[in-house]
Design a protein around this motif. Structure first.
Motif, mmCIF file in Angstrom:
data_model
loop_
_atom_site.group_PDB
_atom_site.id
_atom_site.type_symbol
_atom_site.label_atom_id
_atom_site.label_comp_id
_atom_site.label_asym_id
_atom_site.label_seq_id
_atom_site.Cartn_x
_atom_site.Cartn_y
_atom_site.Cartn_z
ATOM 1 N N TRP A 1 7.142 5.529 30.720
ATOM 2 C CA TRP A 1 8.329 4.797 31.186
ATOM 3 C C TRP A 1 7.940 3.406 31.688
ATOM 4 C CZ3 TRP A 1 9.675 2.853 36.017
ATOM 5 C CH2 TRP A 1 11.009 2.470 36.175
ATOM 6 N N LYS A 2 6.874 3.325 32.467
ATOM 7 C CA LYS A 2 6.422 2.032 32.986
ATOM 8 C C LYS A 2 5.975 1.115 31.849
ATOM 9 C CE LYS A 2 4.994 3.762 37.518
ATOM 10 N NZ LYS A 2 3.851 4.176 38.371
ATOM 11 N N TYR A 3 5.303 1.691 30.852
ATOM 12 C CA TYR A 3 4.840 0.889 29.718
ATOM 13 C C TYR A 3 6.031 0.321 28.949
ATOM 14 C CZ TYR A 3 2.519 -0.348 25.349
ATOM 15 O OH TYR A 3 2.056 -1.022 24.252
ATOM 16 N N ARG A 4 7.039 1.176 28.694
ATOM 17 C CA ARG A 4 8.213 0.731 27.956
ATOM 18 C C ARG A 4 9.046 -0.261 28.768
ATOM 19 N NH1 ARG A 4 9.494 2.205 22.432
ATOM 20 N NH2 ARG A 4 8.165 3.995 21.967
ATOM 21 N N ALA A 5 9.124 -0.017 30.078
ATOM 22 C CA ALA A 5 9.985 -0.848 30.917
ATOM 23 C C ALA A 5 9.377 -2.197 31.247
ATOM 24 C CB ALA A 5 10.319 -0.098 32.212
ATOM 25 N N TYR A 6 8.058 -2.235 31.469
ATOM 26 C CA TYR A 6 7.419 -3.453 31.962
ATOM 27 C C TYR A 6 6.367 -4.038 31.035
ATOM 28 C CZ TYR A 6 9.762 -2.093 36.238
ATOM 29 O OH TYR A 6 10.719 -1.750 37.156
ATOM 30 N N GLY A 7 6.101 -3.374 29.894
ATOM 31 C CA GLY A 7 5.132 -3.900 28.957
ATOM 32 C C GLY A 7 3.714 -3.504 29.336
ATOM 33 N N PRO A 8 2.752 -3.714 28.430
ATOM 34 C CA PRO A 8 1.371 -3.286 28.690
ATOM 35 C C PRO A 8 0.722 -3.970 29.889
ATOM 36 C CG PRO A 8 1.508 -4.673 26.728
ATOM 37 C CD PRO A 8 2.905 -4.340 27.117
ATOM 38 N N GLU A 9 1.167 -5.183 30.221
ATOM 39 C CA GLU A 9 0.585 -5.906 31.358
ATOM 40 C C GLU A 9 1.431 -5.767 32.618
ATOM 41 O OE1 GLU A 9 -2.326 -7.186 31.019
ATOM 42 O OE2 GLU A 9 -2.398 -6.790 28.858
ATOM 43 N N GLY A 10 2.567 -5.096 32.483
ATOM 44 C CA GLY A 10 3.448 -4.938 33.632
ATOM 45 C C GLY A 10 4.134 -6.222 34.050
ATOM 46 N N LEU A 11 4.252 -7.163 33.104
ATOM 47 C CA LEU A 11 4.787 -8.486 33.455
ATOM 48 C C LEU A 11 6.080 -8.815 32.720
ATOM 49 C CD1 LEU A 11 1.430 -10.498 33.315
ATOM 50 C CD2 LEU A 11 2.582 -9.582 35.349
ATOM 51 N N SER A 12 6.552 -7.934 31.849
ATOM 52 C CA SER A 12 7.742 -8.249 31.051
ATOM 53 C C SER A 12 8.834 -7.205 31.279
ATOM 54 C CB SER A 12 7.373 -8.300 29.556
ATOM 55 O OG SER A 12 6.324 -9.218 29.344
ATOM 56 N N PRO A 13 9.435 -7.231 32.452
ATOM 57 C CA PRO A 13 10.444 -6.206 32.740
ATOM 58 C C PRO A 13 11.669 -6.324 31.839
ATOM 59 C CG PRO A 13 10.485 -7.917 34.406
ATOM 60 C CD PRO A 13 9.291 -8.188 33.554
ATOM 61 N N GLN A 14 12.113 -5.174 31.319
ATOM 62 C CA GLN A 14 13.347 -5.104 30.560
ATOM 63 C C GLN A 14 14.472 -4.655 31.496
ATOM 64 O OE1 GLN A 14 13.193 -3.125 26.769
ATOM 65 N NE2 GLN A 14 10.969 -3.276 26.676
ATOM 66 N N VAL A 15 15.682 -4.610 30.944
ATOM 67 C CA VAL A 15 16.796 -4.066 31.708
ATOM 68 C C VAL A 15 16.605 -2.556 31.747
ATOM 69 C CG1 VAL A 15 19.281 -3.800 31.847
ATOM 70 C CG2 VAL A 15 18.308 -5.944 31.009
ATOM 71 N N VAL A 16 16.182 -2.050 32.883
ATOM 72 C CA VAL A 16 15.857 -0.627 33.008
ATOM 73 C C VAL A 16 17.116 0.155 33.360
ATOM 74 C CG1 VAL A 16 14.461 1.065 34.228
ATOM 75 C CG2 VAL A 16 13.533 -1.219 33.777
ATOM 76 N N PRO A 17 17.512 1.137 32.533
ATOM 77 C CA PRO A 17 18.716 1.905 32.848
ATOM 78 C C PRO A 17 18.498 2.823 34.049
ATOM 79 C CG PRO A 17 17.615 2.839 30.933
ATOM 80 C CD PRO A 17 16.891 1.569 31.270
#
Length: 285
Positions: free
Chosen positions: A187-203
């Motif tokens: 979930w964290k990988y999908r939501a924030y990307g591999p570096e944790g720097l690209s947050p998406q709109v998390v449902p």
């Protein structure tokens, strides 16, 4: 006065199936699968499988094997198998689209208000993971019925529960805690990307209550919805233990509100743990 009422009733009996055929052709085909000349009925225990005549012998053999594996997962997770959905296997995408609205995904489940249920498998649905996922939906339907699921059970819980027997994200040998950690990491990988720097709109869970809301958006958003559901349900099961699920189902069947019994499971667990601590600290006689 009697004849107008009778004529109205007869007209209604004619209009209902006609309206179903026009408005919901895929549903109508499922309901009349017994008369479909391009499907062969096969009994598998208490369940009937309708296999397309387009299926190869290899696909048929795999189907039977995968149904057995998926059913074993259901029995392990639920204790026993109550669902009796009619399984329809369509090995081609065109045929699958005729029985599952839109033809999207690998499989879909349909439950009727009067109790009948169908599990439609597409070309990618001849898999124990897909079958177990859809059979889990059917188990919830068999225990609660159409009305309770529609009125009480949020879609995120229905999908999250099905992911507990669907090993496309976690292995069958995972403990409840391990399964949560796997879903949390994905979930964290999908939501924030591999570096944790690209947050998406998390449902959030409140935005995944209905079927329409859950499957809204593109592939990335739907995958994140699945992971959000799997993450929450795996967390809940790891926290409250496996005995909480049958109690939740029992409480819902008695008419209690979902969020009340879902959240109360934590209180029950905490109370049980406290009693165990007190018992362990009590002097022995």
């Amino acid at each position: 006065m009697r004849w107008p009422i009778i004529r109205w009733f007869v007209a209604l009996l004619i209009a209902l199936p006609l309206g179903t055929f026009i408005l919901f052709p895929t549903l109508w085909r499922c309901l009349t699968i017994v008369h479909a000349s391009d499907f062969q009925p096969v009994k598998a225990g208490d369940r009937t499988l309708y296999i397309s005549t387009d299926a190869t012998p290899r696909q048929r053999d795999l189907l039977f094997s995968h149904v057995q594996v998926a059913s074993a997962r259901i029995r392990q997770f639920w204790g026993r198998q109550q669902g009796k959905a009619t399984i329809i296997y369509c090995p081609t995408q065109d045929q699958y689209a005729q029985y599952c609205s839109g033809g999207e995904g690998a499989g879909c489940s349909l439950g009727m208000p009067w109790g009948d249920s169908f599990l439609v498998l597409g070309p990618e649905g001849n898999s124990p993971d897909v079958m177990a996922h859809e059979l889990c939906h059917d188990e919830l339907f068999a225990r609660l019925g159409w009305l309770t699921i529609k009125r009480q059970v949020p879609q995120w819980f229905n999908e999250g529960l099905a992911l507990m027997v669907d090993y496309r994200f976690s292995s069958g040998g995972s403990t409840a805690r391990e399964r949560f950690l796997i879903y949390d990491a994905e979930w964290k990988y999908r939501a924030y990307g591999p570096e944790g720097l690209s947050p998406q709109v998390v449902p959030v869970l409140s935005s995944l209550e209905t079927t329409r809301d859950f499957f809204y958006g593109d592939y990335s958003r739907v995958m994140l919805a699945y992971l959000t559901a799997g993450r929450e349900v795996s967390r809940w099961l790891a926290t409250v233990g496996p005995s909480a699920l049958p109690r939740l189902i029992s409480d819902l069947a008695e008419g209690q509100r979902f969020m009340d019994v879902y959240q109360f499971a934590h209180i029950r667990k905490a109370g049980t743990s406290q009693k165990n601590v007190q018992s362990a600290n009590s002097p022995s006689h």
